[in-house]
Design an enzyme around this catalytic site. Structure first.
Site, PDB file in Angstrom:
ATOM      1  N   GLN A  63      -7.868   8.436   9.955  1.00 52.30           N
ATOM      2  CA  GLN A  63      -9.047   9.156  10.411  1.00 52.30           C
ATOM      3  C   GLN A  63      -9.280   9.027  11.910  1.00 52.30           C
ATOM      4  OE1 GLN A  63      -9.128   7.640   7.358  1.00 52.30           O
ATOM      5  NE2 GLN A  63      -9.401   9.452   6.098  1.00 52.30           N
ATOM      6  N   GLY A  76      -6.332   8.371  14.133  1.00 54.66           N
ATOM      7  CA  GLY A  76      -5.118   8.958  14.691  1.00 54.66           C
ATOM      8  C   GLY A  76      -4.985  10.443  14.447  1.00 54.66           C
ATOM      9  N   ARG A 109       0.878  -1.169   0.000  1.00 52.95           N
ATOM     10  CA  ARG A 109       0.000   0.000   0.000  1.00 52.95           C
ATOM     11  C   ARG A 109       0.913   1.215   0.000  1.00 52.95           C
ATOM     12  NH1 ARG A 109      -0.850   4.551   3.710  1.00 52.95           N
ATOM     13  NH2 ARG A 109      -2.997   5.226   3.519  1.00 52.95           N
ATOM     14  N   LEU A 110       0.844   2.038  -1.041  1.00 54.87           N
ATOM     15  CA  LEU A 110       1.710   3.204  -1.188  1.00 54.87           C
ATOM     16  C   LEU A 110       1.043   4.409  -0.562  1.00 54.87           C
ATOM     17  CD1 LEU A 110       2.721   1.157  -3.430  1.00 54.87           C
ATOM     18  CD2 LEU A 110       3.529   3.172  -4.658  1.00 54.87           C
ATOM     19  N   ASP A 111       1.660   4.925   0.484  1.00 51.75           N
ATOM     20  CA  ASP A 111       1.088   6.020   1.253  1.00 51.75           C
ATOM     21  C   ASP A 111       1.134   7.333   0.476  1.00 51.75           C
ATOM     22  OD1 ASP A 111       0.286   7.251   3.918  1.00 51.75           O
ATOM     23  OD2 ASP A 111       2.181   8.292   3.564  1.00 51.75           O
ATOM     24  N   ALA A 112       0.018   8.059   0.486  1.00 51.66           N
ATOM     25  CA  ALA A 112      -0.069   9.460   0.053  1.00 51.66           C
ATOM     26  C   ALA A 112       0.725   9.763  -1.210  1.00 51.66           C
ATOM     27  CB  ALA A 112       0.384  10.373   1.194  1.00 51.66           C
ATOM     28  N   GLU A 121      -2.790   5.106  -1.910  1.00 47.27           N
ATOM     29  CA  GLU A 121      -3.540   6.160  -1.245  1.00 47.27           C
ATOM     30  C   GLU A 121      -3.281   7.419  -2.063  1.00 47.27           C
ATOM     31  OE1 GLU A 121      -4.019   8.657   2.915  1.00 47.27           O
ATOM     32  OE2 GLU A 121      -2.070   7.840   2.350  1.00 47.27           O
ATOM     33  N   PHE A 123     -15.525   7.398   0.462  1.00 46.11           N
ATOM     34  CA  PHE A 123     -16.484   6.524   1.145  1.00 46.11           C
ATOM     35  C   PHE A 123     -16.434   6.784   2.641  1.00 46.11           C
ATOM     36  CE2 PHE A 123     -17.547   2.672   3.489  1.00 46.11           C
ATOM     37  CZ  PHE A 123     -18.767   2.316   2.934  1.00 46.11           C
ATOM     38  N   HIS A 124     -15.250   6.774   3.203  1.00 40.85           N
ATOM     39  CA  HIS A 124     -15.134   7.028   4.634  1.00 40.85           C
ATOM     40  C   HIS A 124     -15.728   8.375   5.021  1.00 40.85           C
ATOM     41  CE1 HIS A 124     -13.144   9.264   7.864  1.00 40.85           C
ATOM     42  NE2 HIS A 124     -13.348   8.162   8.555  1.00 40.85           N
TER      43      HIS A 124
END
Length: 572
Positions: A378, A380, A250-253, A285, A307-308
């Site tokens: 969301q 933290g 999962r590649l962050d930001a 992400e 969605f969140h």
């Protein structure tokens, strides 16, 4: 040939390399030996060769006398300011050498923090429980070495070296091996858009690693357009996938990287290297909602913050900060999300100063989106780390959980969701002195724009990120109704496994309708021709759910009442 990090070039013989275009001279130090002068190469590289055994401690020393770790260290001794350690490729005897992974549409993901779960060994001990719950993939928050003993994961500075406080590289391999024995995939969260504030020495000897003129929240932008920098991250990705046999990243930001050519080439090179015999999954992400990265087929999916965000608004009524973009007509926005993926597909974002956000996404398969009700960000990034179990009524939260787990999008849970944990997940670090003060005060200033924290006394109650108690408070704890929440999750995941997953590959959305201020229904044509219909009401007022010729496969509450949910599968 590997560019970064030590390379074994013969029995007991190693080549050490470092890209240090800003260095005047460079010395290789091996513990308890005479230092070796390194030889400059073209394009800013330096090298030295010597005899050494796995486990040997080494480091580099700059001309001004400063000792630095290897930025591609595979392990550290004494933290990020200490010695790097030669890796032992044979430190684990793999029991699942024939593991080829699982299909992406089978994924039900649990995001976990290694430190809070007792390190790699602690996670390994939880795997049977997660398997029995129905989890098919765990996603490990970033593992790269960071300053101190505690960090929520996104302040890493040595991305190749698993943090010492989590365990050894062999411990991580054993965890992944055990997961594969239980038919569970392991994804690793990687951070290629920035480095943490303590222990990142790259700028001292390789200033070209960054673009000083391109500002980001963490300083100069990482110069991924330079081949040496791009190679650094490709080699890191391949290390997790090959040496540790992880099933994906999962590649962050990646919106903070700002270079789609780099992202595309990274994914292409990974696919070429791994080949078609393994299921390896790459997830982004990307705040920009860039559908092009998903349409090309190089990336499997993207975290769908939309969605969140809209679900959070519907569940809690909050409308500050980025939730303001979703506060107007939230049911309409949720319907679009279920039918088309992204909510923002080229519209201006009020909280981003009217910047156009997103591209059309309705043509993408549902499994190109990872949905979640909460995750590390969301929770933290809230001042006091509250979970939805404290922010939303129980019945609507249960209905939202059913939507998450039965919709065709890939569901992601955050550790503790499955027991209905009320424990916070706080932002925590282990910095000291002036940096600790700056992080603490910066955190409190960040929330001054929120109504609840506008006065200084309220801000003073925001937990200190550096306090050990902040870390300890973030461990998931089971409340009195944990068994009820676990039973709900287990039944929903079992239903997804039985009735949704076998029909999921090739499914297509057929539209969604607004049923009320907080109520929607959505439909998908599944691969076998059946139609999946989901209806949800998170509001207080009753609505009419759609009629169906088939009996519902799952219901919560009285159909159409507040906090209700229903799902149907019917022949068409």
């Amino acid at each position: 040939m590997s560019c970064w990090g030590p390379l074994c070039i013969g029995p007991g013989h190693w080549r050490f390399r470092l890209w240090a275009p800003g260095a005047e001279a460079l010395t290789l130090e091996i513990a308890d030996r005479t230092p070796l002068t390194m030889t400059p190469e073209k394009d800013g590289w330096w090298h030295a060769e010597t005899q050494a055994l796995p486990g040997t401690r080494y480091r580099f020393r700059l001309a001004d006398g400063l000792a630095i770790p290897d930025p591609a260290s595979r392990g550290q001794n004494g933290g990020v300011h200490g010695w790097s350690v030669l890796a032992d490729a044979d430190d684990h005897a793999w029991q699942t050498a024939d593991w080829r992974g699982r299909h992406w549409h089978e994924a039900v993901i649990m995001e976990v923090h290694a430190g809070l779960m007792g390190g790699f060994g602690g996670i390994e001990g939880e795997l049977p429980r997660l398997r029995d719950l129905g989890i098919t993939a765990i996603e490990l928050m970033p593992l790269g070495a960071f300053s101190g003993q505690r960090n929520w994961g996104y302040d890493g500075v040595l991305p190749f070296a698993p943090a010492e406080s989590y365990g050894t590289p062999a411990d991580l391999k054993r965890l992944i091996d055990r997961a594969h024995e239980l038919d569970i995939m392991v994804l690793v969260d990687v951070v290629y858009n920035h480095f943490g504030p303590d222990g990142n020495y790259l700028g001292l000897y390789a200033p070209d690693f960054f673009h000083a003129d391109l500002d980001t929240p963490w300083g100069g932008a990482v110069a991924v357009d330079r081949p040496q920098v791009a190679a650094f991250f490709l080699e890191n990705a391949l290390m997790w996938l090959e040496d540790f046999r992880a099933d994906g990243l999962r590649l962050d930001a990646v919106h903070a990287i700002g270079n789609t050519d780099f992202l595309d080439k990274l994914a292409y090179d990974i696919r070429e290297r791994i080949g078609p015999d393994r299921h390896v999954h790459l997830v982004l992400e990307n705040e920009s909602n860039d559908a092009d990265r998903l349409a090309a087929g190089l990336y499997d999916a993207q975290w769908n913050d939309d969605f969140h965000n809209v679900m959070h608004v519907l569940l809690t009524g909050e409308d500050e900060a980025y939730y303001a973009d979703f506060a107007d007509r939230p049911a309409e926005r949720l319907a679009r999300c279920l039918a088309e993926g992204f909510i923002y597909q080229g519209e201006p974002s009020p909280t981003h100063k009217g910047r156009i956000r997103g591209k059309p996404s309705g043509h993408l398969r549902p499994t190109a989106f990872v949905s979640f009700l909460q995750n590390h960000d969301q929770i933290g990034n809230r001042a006091t780390g509250e979970r939805l179990t404290l922010l939303a009524p129980a019945d609507p939260l249960r209905a939202a959980t059913a939507l998450l787990l039965l919709a065709p999008q890939i569901p992601l849970l955050f550790m503790g969701d499955e027991i209905g944990s009320r424990s916070p997940f706080l932002f925590f670090t282990d910095f000291h002195d002036a940096l600790a003060d700056a992080v603490r005060e910066g955190r409190r200033r960040e929330f001054a724009r929120f109504a609840a924290f506008r006065d200084e006394a309220a801000r003073a109650r925001i937990p200190d990120p550096n306090a050990p108690e902040t870390f300890e408070a973030s461990r998931p704890e089971a409340p009195s109704d944990a068994a009820e929440w676990t039973a709900l999750y287990r039944s929903l995941i079992a239903l997804r496994t039985r009735d949704i997953v076998p029909r999921l590959a090739g499914s297509k959305p057929e539209g969604a309708d607004v049923l009320g201020d907080a109520a929607v229904s959505a439909r998908w044509r599944m691969s076998d021709g059946t139609r999946l219909t989901l209806a949800l009401n998170l509001g207080a007022d009753g609505v009419d759910f759609p009629e169906s010729k088939a009996d519902a496969i799952f219901t919560l509450g009285r159909a159409g009442a507040g906090g209700s949910f229903a799902a149907w599968l019917e022949e068409t």
